[in-house]
Design a protein around this motif. Structure first.
Motif, PDB file in Angstrom:
ATOM      1  N   PHE A  15       0.856  -1.183   0.000  1.00 17.06           N
ATOM      2  CA  PHE A  15       0.000   0.000   0.000  1.00 17.06           C
ATOM      3  C   PHE A  15       0.892   1.232   0.000  1.00 17.06           C
ATOM      4  CE2 PHE A  15      -2.992   3.185   1.322  1.00 17.06           C
ATOM      5  CZ  PHE A  15      -4.173   2.789   0.713  1.00 17.06           C
ATOM      6  N   PHE A  60      -9.937  14.661   2.497  1.00 15.75           N
ATOM      7  CA  PHE A  60      -9.675  13.715   1.406  1.00 15.75           C
ATOM      8  C   PHE A  60     -10.671  12.580   1.427  1.00 15.75           C
ATOM      9  CE2 PHE A  60      -7.335  11.966   4.992  1.00 15.75           C
ATOM     10  CZ  PHE A  60      -7.300  10.598   4.797  1.00 15.75           C
ATOM     11  N   GLY A  62     -11.033   8.169  -0.128  1.00 13.24           N
ATOM     12  CA  GLY A  62     -10.288   7.020  -0.640  1.00 13.24           C
ATOM     13  C   GLY A  62     -11.281   6.011  -1.192  1.00 13.24           C
ATOM     14  N   TYR A 127      -6.061   2.411  -6.258  1.00 11.30           N
ATOM     15  CA  TYR A 127      -6.588   3.262  -5.184  1.00 11.30           C
ATOM     16  C   TYR A 127      -6.721   4.684  -5.714  1.00 11.30           C
ATOM     17  CZ  TYR A 127      -6.959   5.390  -0.527  1.00 11.30           C
ATOM     18  OH  TYR A 127      -7.379   6.082   0.589  1.00 11.30           O
ATOM     19  N   ARG A 129      -7.460   8.677  -4.807  1.00  9.90           N
ATOM     20  CA  ARG A 129      -7.363   9.610  -3.682  1.00  9.90           C
ATOM     21  C   ARG A 129      -7.860  11.005  -4.105  1.00  9.90           C
ATOM     22  NH1 ARG A 129      -4.719  10.105   1.224  1.00  9.90           N
ATOM     23  NH2 ARG A 129      -5.709   8.112   1.609  1.00  9.90           N
ATOM     24  N   TYR A 159      -3.129  -3.289   2.703  1.00  4.55           N
ATOM     25  CA  TYR A 159      -2.761  -2.212   3.631  1.00  4.55           C
ATOM     26  C   TYR A 159      -1.853  -2.741   4.736  1.00  4.55           C
ATOM     27  CZ  TYR A 159      -3.208   2.049   6.368  1.00  4.55           C
ATOM     28  OH  TYR A 159      -2.935   3.210   7.035  1.00  4.55           O
ATOM     29  N   LYS A 186     -13.539  13.416   7.099  1.00  4.17           N
ATOM     30  CA  LYS A 186     -12.220  12.926   6.695  1.00  4.17           C
ATOM     31  C   LYS A 186     -11.263  14.113   6.535  1.00  4.17           C
ATOM     32  CE  LYS A 186     -10.833   8.937   3.965  1.00  4.17           C
ATOM     33  NZ  LYS A 186     -10.109   8.269   5.018  1.00  4.17           N
ATOM     34  N   TYR A 191      -5.615  12.851  10.831  1.00  6.58           N
ATOM     35  CA  TYR A 191      -4.550  11.886  10.541  1.00  6.58           C
ATOM     36  C   TYR A 191      -3.208  12.444  11.026  1.00  6.58           C
ATOM     37  CZ  TYR A 191      -8.358   9.774   8.073  1.00  6.58           C
ATOM     38  OH  TYR A 191      -9.580   9.199   7.805  1.00  6.58           O
ATOM     39  N   GLY A 225      -7.266   4.299  10.643  1.00  8.61           N
ATOM     40  CA  GLY A 225      -7.669   4.308   9.242  1.00  8.61           C
ATOM     41  C   GLY A 225      -8.768   3.326   8.896  1.00  8.61           C
ATOM     42  N   GLY A 286     -12.482  -1.072   5.953  1.00 10.55           N
ATOM     43  CA  GLY A 286     -12.274   0.208   5.288  1.00 10.55           C
ATOM     44  C   GLY A 286     -11.841  -0.057   3.861  1.00 10.55           C
ATOM     45  N   THR A 287     -11.760   0.999   3.083  1.00 11.41           N
ATOM     46  CA  THR A 287     -11.346   0.828   1.694  1.00 11.41           C
ATOM     47  C   THR A 287      -9.947   0.232   1.625  1.00 11.41           C
ATOM     48  OG1 THR A 287     -12.728   2.645   1.015  1.00 11.41           O
ATOM     49  CG2 THR A 287     -10.909   2.102  -0.454  1.00 11.41           C
ATOM     50  N   ALA A 288      -9.013   0.828   2.362  1.00  9.73           N
ATOM     51  CA  ALA A 288      -7.640   0.331   2.347  1.00  9.73           C
ATOM     52  C   ALA A 288      -7.537  -1.009   3.079  1.00  9.73           C
ATOM     53  CB  ALA A 288      -6.704   1.359   2.972  1.00  9.73           C
TER      54      ALA A 288
END
Ligand code: PLP
Ligand code: COI
Length: 342
Positions: A15, A60, A62, A127, A129, A159, A186, A191, A225, A286-288
């Motif tokens: 990732f 952001f 994802g 992916y 972003r 990930y 987000k 983060y 995340g 999650g997406t990741a």
């Protein structure tokens, strides 16, 4: 015309960021968004006093593009990313990027980088972003007047190193989100403030932090995340309900899959740290993270153990069904899959 794929060892991707050919760029000036365009330039030049640089005015999203079993390239529920980004923008005093235009821009970026979409069965995905930032100068604490919205694409693998091998979480002494703060959107700032906690967790041998609610520190929230799901002894899928966690699209989709595809009961409710030991499975979603099984949670000397070798049985069913839907092997609910015209 069928475009050839890039010559990449897809299955060994981690990732990380890989520069691809095209990104989408749109600028907000004088109260409106411009037309937007695809650019080959991956560099950005902005004022030294830009709102993003001084006061972290950025948010952001994802999401991923997949090659399905029948060779289509699709995205998973991009309309929900568009909506969540609009919510983030409103909370951060940023201009909303129109939701329909967001979905259209996603299509443009995927199409322009079609050679970077990993093949079906490779385990990798593209992916995407989307992000926005205050680009004009501010020095008093106030929103910028100009903004840039961009979307780049990067091919990614799992990930967490080791793919679906169960990971270890620790309950940190740091908090992620304050009551009435920005935990539910987000924002880049969420983060930034988690970076020290994640470096500290890694230094101590843990994969991720499992944050608690900062008001009482008795309830489970989420990780840095991903959201969290638990499975009870009688196969109920439980997920924390809180105003300070990010409304994960994967989690919302999994709860639907659990009910409608697997006939499981689901509950979104406060989850107390004290009851962790009563669950039989735990996973991050999650997406990741996709659905990453948790093998152990360490809470200040207390070790809560799940299966440390394999994904739990219910987690696996959820994982197979969600991936089956994303990869075009299982009929999706209406509106979940956006096919990218090639
Ligand atoms: N929670 C946090 C803090 C995240 O960063 C993410 C990633 O997007 C998620 C949850 C999962 O959300 P989604 O399933 O929409 O990717
Ligand atoms: C995602 O899953 O898309 C995320 O944003 C999580 C993380 C990479 C920040």
């Amino acid at each position: 015309m069928l475009k050839t794929k890039k010559n990449i060892d897809w299955s060994s991707l981690s990732f990380g960021y890989v520069k691809t050919d095209f990104r989408y760029v749109s600028n907000y000036k004088d109260g409106k968004w411009d037309e937007g365009y695809l650019s080959r330039d991956s560099e950005i030049t902005i004022s030294e006093s830009a709102g993003v640089l001084q006061y972290a005015q950025t948010c952001f999203e994802g999401l991923k593009a997949y090659t399905t079993v029948d060779g289509n390239v699709v995205c998973f529920r991009p309309d929900l990313n568009a909506k969540r980004m609009a919510d983030s923008c409103r909370r951060l005093e940023m201009p909303v990027f129109p939701e329909e235009k967001f979905v259209e821009a996603i299509s443009q970026v995927v199409k322009a980088n079609i050679e970077w979409v990993p093949p079906y069965g490779s385990g990798a995905t593209l992916y995407l972003r989307p992000y926005m930032f205050g680009s004009s100068a501010v020095i008093g604490v106030k929103p910028a007047e100009e903004y840039q919205f961009r979307i780049f694409a990067t091919p990614v693998g799992p990930y967490f190193k080791g793919g679906v091998k169960p990971i270890t979480l620790r309950v940190p002494d740091f908090d992620r989100a304050a009551p009435r703060g920005t935990g539910h959107v987000k924002a880049g700032l969420n983060y930034a403030m988690s970076l020290h906690a994640i470096v500290d967790a890694h230094n101590q041998g843990y994969n991720e932090n499992m944050y608690l609610d900062s008001a009482t520190r008795t309830k489970v929230e989420e990780t840095g995340g991903a959201n969290i799901i638990f499975i009870t002894d009688d196969n109920k899928v439980v997920t924390p309900k809180s105003d300070t966690i990010l409304p994960s699209i994967t989690r919302r989709s999994l709860m639907y899959v659990a009910q409608k595809y697997l006939g499981l009961e689901t509950e979104e409710r406060p989850v107390f740290v004290d009851e962790l030991k009563e669950f039989k499975e735990c996973a991050l979603c999650g997406t990741a993270a996709v659905l990453s099984p948790v093998g152990e949670i360490v809470n200040h000397g207390e070790h809560i153990l799940f299966d440390k070798e394999n994904m739990g049985e219910i987690t696996k069913k959820l994982y197979d069904t969600l991936l089956g839907i994303q990869m075009g092997e299982i009929e999706p609910p209406e509106g979940w899959i956006k096919v990218i015209e090639q």
